[in-house]
Enzyme design. Sequence first.
Site, short mmCIF file in Angstrom:
data_model
loop_
_atom_site.label_atom_id
_atom_site.label_comp_id
_atom_site.label_asym_id
_atom_site.label_seq_id
_atom_site.Cartn_x
_atom_site.Cartn_y
_atom_site.Cartn_z
N ILE A 77 0.85 -1.19 0.00
CA ILE A 77 0.00 0.00 0.00
C ILE A 77 0.89 1.25 0.00
CG2 ILE A 77 -1.72 1.31 1.32
CD1 ILE A 77 -2.89 -1.40 2.24
N GLY A 103 -3.97 -0.16 8.68
CA GLY A 103 -3.57 -1.52 9.07
C GLY A 103 -4.68 -2.22 9.85
N ASP A 152 -14.32 0.50 1.44
CA ASP A 152 -15.66 -0.11 1.34
C ASP A 152 -16.62 0.86 0.64
OD1 ASP A 152 -15.09 -2.45 3.31
OD2 ASP A 152 -14.45 -0.65 4.35
N HIS A 187 -14.60 -2.13 9.53
CA HIS A 187 -14.01 -2.56 8.25
C HIS A 187 -13.82 -4.08 8.34
CE1 HIS A 187 -11.68 -2.97 4.68
NE2 HIS A 187 -10.66 -3.45 5.37
P1 NAX Z 1 2.55 -5.31 3.29
O1 NAX Z 1 2.88 -6.56 4.06
O2 NAX Z 1 2.88 -5.24 1.85
O3 NAX Z 1 3.27 -4.07 4.00
C1 NAX Z 1 3.21 -3.86 5.36
C2 NAX Z 1 4.50 -3.16 5.72
O4 NAX Z 1 4.39 -2.77 7.08
C3 NAX Z 1 5.73 -4.06 5.61
O5 NAX Z 1 6.71 -3.40 4.81
C4 NAX Z 1 6.19 -4.23 7.05
O6 NAX Z 1 7.60 -4.32 7.16
C5 NAX Z 1 5.65 -2.96 7.67
N1 NAX Z 1 5.43 -3.03 9.12
C6 NAX Z 1 5.05 -4.10 9.86
N2 NAX Z 1 5.01 -3.76 11.16
C7 NAX Z 1 5.36 -2.46 11.23
C8 NAX Z 1 5.53 -1.56 12.30
N3 NAX Z 1 5.34 -1.93 13.56
N4 NAX Z 1 5.92 -0.28 12.02
C9 NAX Z 1 6.13 0.10 10.75
N5 NAX Z 1 6.02 -0.72 9.69
C10 NAX Z 1 5.63 -1.99 9.94
O7 NAX Z 1 1.00 -5.01 3.56
P2 NAX Z 1 0.04 -4.01 2.76
O8 NAX Z 1 -0.58 -4.73 1.62
O9 NAX Z 1 0.75 -2.72 2.50
O10 NAX Z 1 -1.13 -3.82 3.86
C11 NAX Z 1 -0.89 -3.09 5.05
C12 NAX Z 1 -2.08 -3.20 5.99
O11 NAX Z 1 -3.26 -2.66 5.39
C13 NAX Z 1 -2.44 -4.64 6.39
O12 NAX Z 1 -2.72 -4.67 7.79
C14 NAX Z 1 -3.73 -4.89 5.62
O13 NAX Z 1 -4.54 -5.86 6.25
C15 NAX Z 1 -4.36 -3.51 5.66
N6 NAX Z 1 -5.43 -3.23 4.69
C16 NAX Z 1 -6.44 -2.41 5.10
C17 NAX Z 1 -7.47 -2.06 4.26
C18 NAX Z 1 -8.59 -1.16 4.72
O14 NAX Z 1 -9.53 -0.95 3.94
N7 NAX Z 1 -8.58 -0.60 5.93
C19 NAX Z 1 -7.55 -2.60 2.88
C20 NAX Z 1 -6.24 -3.09 2.36
C21 NAX Z 1 -5.39 -3.82 3.37
O15 NAX Z 1 -5.87 -5.13 3.48
#
Ligand code: NAX
Length: 325
Positions: free
Chosen positions: A16, A130, A159, A187
Amino acid sequence: MPAPIRVAVTGAAGNIGYALLWRIASGSTFGADQPVILQLLEIPPGMEKLAGVVMELRDSAFPLVHDIIATDDPNVAFKDANQIFLVGSRPRSAGMDRADLVAANGPIFVGQGKAIDNSAADDVRVVVVGNPCNTNALIACANAHKIADEQFTAMTRLDHNRAIGQLSKKSGVAASKIDGVAVWGNHADTMYADCTQATVDGKSATDAFEQDWLRGDFLKTVATRGKAIINARGASSAASAASAASDHMRDWFLGTNGRVVSMAVPSNGAYGVPKGLIFSFPVTIADGKYTIVEDWPVDDFAKQKIAQNVEALEGERTAVAELLG
Ligand code: NAX
């Protein structure tokens, strides 16, 4: 030109983040004349990848980007930040249920809530992306004692946009001519995309579409869209999530001009939702402040959906009780 604002993004090297940073840097989020300083947070294993993202951002030579800071220290990332996107957390993997996700990601938002409290600007606006984003926002908010609860929100704009996309596809009317959709609740697949007040090219959505479709296939498609995208793409929604996060912050920063959008915000008790739960409501935004729309007609179907989401979010709140500051 206005002074630069400081924009922090966590999980900046993730999927993202990769789509979101280019929107912020290009001016599509905060406006074409609003300079930004990007403050990017990753965990140590993500720092090398983040260095590559920073190289690409520099190679894009965005005129609005005044500086880029990349760090694994939340207090540095959130220092004087005016706008914060909390994206970084662990996405759900095979075999993980919602309770596992709450347990895995909740602690991240304790530390980040405290760091925001210590370091961010007084006018900070936070959106949690997240997952589970409503409850993660609750945790961050509860751990930031000096900052008003209203400054913490969670993203249900994806959504909301998914609902508009489905109405547009079914009617053949452009998304720009669809108004008045409201997403209620969490969500999660319990969320309720309410079209009772929506209009499609000026015509009531309840006249334009069958009620059975609006309460049946339409709702199911919107609620399960994340899973459908994982099945089709082999990866979770990234570009559409970044687009929604940008829309959420753009509207909060620049206003909606009377238009209704959906945001998960701390409940003020409206519609019987317990005070303080981070719950998605229809809102309008002016002068940098959102207002939950009052007197939205809530029929029995909506009441039942709202109650279901309250129950789910109260369950999540109980599960993270020891993390709530
Ligand atoms: P990715 O796994 O591609 O990226 C997440 C990044 O966060 C990784 O680079 C990781 O190293 C980093 N990270 C992990 N813990 C961290 C911390 N404590 N501090 C800083 N960085 C940290 O996931 P991505 O596809 O980018 O999704 C990120 C989040 O968005 C996930 O939790 C996902 O479930 C959530 N989403 C939320 C949506 C919504 O509508 N609210 C929709 C899309 C997505 O599913």
